[in-house]
Motif scaffolding. Structure first.
Motif, PDB file in Angstrom:
ATOM      1  N   SER A  28       0.824  -1.196   0.000  1.00 61.04           N
ATOM      2  CA  SER A  28       0.000   0.000   0.000  1.00 61.04           C
ATOM      3  C   SER A  28       0.868   1.259   0.000  1.00 61.04           C
ATOM      4  CB  SER A  28      -0.891  -0.010   1.242  1.00 61.04           C
ATOM      5  OG  SER A  28      -1.588   1.211   1.359  1.00 61.04           O
ATOM      6  N   ARG A  30       1.222   4.613   1.554  1.00 63.75           N
ATOM      7  CA  ARG A  30       0.726   5.255   2.767  1.00 63.75           C
ATOM      8  C   ARG A  30       0.998   6.758   2.717  1.00 63.75           C
ATOM      9  NH1 ARG A  30       2.671   6.888   7.760  1.00 63.75           N
ATOM     10  NH2 ARG A  30       4.793   6.416   7.074  1.00 63.75           N
ATOM     11  N   THR A  71      -3.500   4.162   1.109  1.00 59.58           N
ATOM     12  CA  THR A  71      -3.941   4.189   2.499  1.00 59.58           C
ATOM     13  C   THR A  71      -3.666   5.572   3.069  1.00 59.58           C
ATOM     14  OG1 THR A  71      -3.499   1.829   2.841  1.00 59.58           O
ATOM     15  CG2 THR A  71      -3.682   3.205   4.808  1.00 59.58           C
ATOM     16  N   GLU A  73      -3.548   7.843   6.217  1.00 60.85           N
ATOM     17  CA  GLU A  73      -3.429   7.757   7.677  1.00 60.85           C
ATOM     18  C   GLU A  73      -3.820   9.100   8.274  1.00 60.85           C
ATOM     19  OE1 GLU A  73       0.104   7.673  11.018  1.00 60.85           O
ATOM     20  OE2 GLU A  73       0.469   6.674   9.106  1.00 60.85           O
TER      21      GLU A  73
END
Length: 404
Positions: A28, A30, A71, A73
């Protein structure tokens, strides 16, 4: 024998290379996103978080970024510079993030931008409007958002549009704004612009955005007897001020600037009749009725059963811009680095029709990271219940209400 050993070594190397590429493809991407999830301005962060969910789902459903899932965060800053700076240090040094997205207020973004410059990690701003950050000439800061200079220019242009037969110089106009870098920055720029044009500012009033008793503030503005109040504020303080105006039976025209007076939840928080009596219009970064925002609005309403705010719209737009930059960076190297992402952001050129905002295009000034194509719109409340884009003419859905 030597040939077989060499062949075997070559096959092992090739296999390990393919495995590494496969692992990287599945890994992924991030991207940390700093935003105020708690504190006095949490509504901005909560809306930005919702936009991030829609953006992540949309991007990944379409194959991700270079075949890799995204992704996001989400990191809480409370809108405070010291927390934003601390989180930037953690994300870039410990987490080794190649880029950070900021959907934060100007105070928090300012702290993050300062650290991003020293750490040499690109920071993409999706919400803050402070022109003071741009004035520092950072080389690792990229502002997808409009600036306080843009806000002042758009507000003045709209005032000229609604003044009618009576010249703007003959109107009584009051300025009201919260005293953070965001509110004060735009308010002071607008006053200077009006002074230069010979426009009469009958009062200029500031307040702290944490203050929930704005009755004395609104009474002071009322005493200056303005025809039009230009008001820069966040949702929470705007709600307090509108309730105070109702209590005082104070009914000027109101032109808002920023997310507060354009918040789609406003009719739920204040009597819609008050919004209608004040003929509220708002200089804003986004409105869900513009054509290019239709797909985002549909996805947002389906998931959250509410209209997206300007906070959500501008954050979503920044994420989609970052997607284009990350795809460009991956074409130069399979390993994303701060330098490769910075270089990709520097060379972006995205047409306005490919965004959900009223921007003409997205292209960053190499001198300060400003989005050279950033533009705003004005949305007017109809019956105090829904917003309609009324300015500029090229994207307007309705017509503005003229000053009497």
């Amino acid at each position: 024998m030597r040939f077989r050993q060499c062949l075997r070594a070559s096959l092992i190397l090739a296999a390990s290379t393919l495995l590494g590429q496969g692992a990287r493809a599945a890994e992924s991407i991030r991207v940390p996103m700093i935003t105020p999830l708690t504190g006095s301005i949490a509504v901005l962060g909560q809306d930005s978080k919702k936009a991030a969910e829609i953006a992540q789902e949309t991007i990944n459903a379409a194959g991700g970024i270079g075949g890799r899932p995204l992704t996001l965060e989400i990191v809480d800053t409370q809108g405070r510079p010291e927390i934003a700076r601390r989180e930037m240090e953690r994300l870039t040094r410990e987490g080794r993030a190649p880029v950070v997205l900021a959907c934060d207020i100007s105070a928090g973004t300012s702290g993050a931008a300062q650290f991003a410059e020293s750490a040499q990690v690109p920071l993409l701003n999706g919400s803050a409007v402070s022109a003071d950050i741009l004035a520092r000439g950072y080389k690792w800061y990229f502002s997808h958002q409009i600036s306080s200079d843009d806000e002042a220019t758009t507000a003045f242009a709209y005032m000229q549009t609604i003044t009618g037969a009576k010249p703007l110089a003959d109107r009584r106009i009051a300025l009201l704004y919260e005293d953070s870098p965001r509110g004060a920055g735009t308010g002071e720029r607008l006053r200077k612009l009006m002074d230069a044009k010979g426009i009469n500012v009958v009062s200029e009033t500031t307040y702290n955005r944490a203050d929930r008793n704005l009755l004395p503030v609104m009474r002071k503005v009322q005493d200056s007897t303005p025809e039009l109040v230009v008001w820069i504020g966040y949702t929470e303080d705007v709600v307090a001020g509108l309730k105070a105006a109702r209590q005082l039976d104070f009914k000027p025209f109101v032109l808002g600037i920023g997310g507060g007076l354009g918040d789609p939840r406003l009719p739920e928080l204040v009597d819609a009749a008050v919004i209608d009596q004040l003929r509220v219009a708002n200089v804003d970064y986004f409105n869900p009725d513009i054509k290019r925002a239709a797909a985002f609005r549909e996805a947002y309403v389906k998931k959250f059963a509410s209209e997206p705010s300007s906070y959500a719209g501008t954050c979503y737009g920044a994420i989609m811009t970052l997607k284009v930059a990350l795809e460009a960076a991956l074409k130069t190297s399979p390993d994303l680095t701060p330098a490769s992402v910075r270089d990709a952001l520097r060379t972006l050129d995205i047409p306005g029709d490919d965004t959900i905002t009223p921007f003409r295009f997205i292209r960053f000034d190499p001198a300060n990271g400003r989005n050279l194509g950033a533009e705003e719109l004005v949305a007017a409340w109809v019956d105090g219940k829904r917003k309609v884009t009324v300015f500029p003419a090229g994207i307007a859905v309705g017509k503005p209400v003229m000053l009497p």
